[in-house]
Write a protein that holds these residues in place. Structure first.
Motif, short mmCIF file in Angstrom:
data_model
loop_
_atom_site.label_atom_id
_atom_site.label_comp_id
_atom_site.label_asym_id
_atom_site.label_seq_id
_atom_site.Cartn_x
_atom_site.Cartn_y
_atom_site.Cartn_z
N LYS A 127 29.86 77.35 -31.12
CA LYS A 127 29.99 75.90 -31.07
C LYS A 127 31.33 75.53 -31.70
O LYS A 127 31.57 75.83 -32.86
N ARG B 9 34.17 72.55 -32.66
CA ARG B 9 34.40 71.13 -32.91
C ARG B 9 35.90 70.96 -33.09
O ARG B 9 36.46 71.28 -34.14
N VAL C 27 40.95 68.80 -27.41
CA VAL C 27 39.77 68.90 -26.57
C VAL C 27 39.53 70.37 -26.22
O VAL C 27 40.48 71.16 -26.19
N VAL D 182 34.27 70.20 -22.75
CA VAL D 182 33.08 70.68 -23.44
C VAL D 182 32.92 70.00 -24.81
O VAL D 182 31.81 69.74 -25.25
N ALA D 183 34.05 69.69 -25.46
CA ALA D 183 34.01 69.04 -26.78
C ALA D 183 35.29 68.26 -26.99
O ALA D 183 36.34 68.62 -26.45
N THR E 144 37.94 63.67 -32.90
CA THR E 144 37.69 62.28 -33.28
C THR E 144 38.74 61.32 -32.75
O THR E 144 38.48 60.14 -32.59
N LYS F 134 35.82 62.18 -22.41
CA LYS F 134 34.55 62.43 -23.10
C LYS F 134 33.95 63.73 -22.58
O LYS F 134 34.39 64.26 -21.55
N VAL F 135 32.97 64.24 -23.27
CA VAL F 135 32.30 65.47 -22.87
C VAL F 135 31.70 65.28 -21.48
O VAL F 135 31.10 64.25 -21.19
#
Length: 97
Positions: free
Chosen positions: A2, A4, A10, A41-42, A45, A60-61
């Motif tokens: 995962k 972030r 991105v 995918v991610a 901010t 956006k995702v």
């Protein structure tokens, strides 16, 4: 795995390579081009401006995006999957459906 991404970065899963042409011809591995499309995918901010404010991301995702051929030189592998990590300003367009 995962991921972030931070700030205006991105994470993109690149689309599969085209193995056939529109007319049905099968391409060899060396003849097929690396795709310049992918799915977000991610997202981070947002970009931090000089005055300290954070500008929200324009993507956006789940968005399908188009990027330049030399964009996203930062790759991350997770098993067989490869992800691109790039700045939002390297994205050229969002594909509308």
């Amino acid at each position: 795995m995962k991921l972030r991404p931070l700030h205006d970065r991105v994470v993109i899963r690149r689309s599969d390579k085209e193995t056939t042409t529109k007319s049905g011809l099968i391409l060899s591995a060396s003849a097929s081009e690396t795709p310049n499309r992918g799915v977000v995918v991610a997202v981070g901010t947002g970009r931090v401006l000089d005055n300290g404010e954070v500008r929200a991301m324009a993507v956006k995702v789940g968005d399908e995006v188009v990027f330049g051929p030399y964009s996203g030189s930062n790759t991350v592998k997770d098993g067989d999957e490869e992800f691109l990590v790039m700045a939002e300003n390297e994205i050229l367009a969002v594909v509308e459906k």
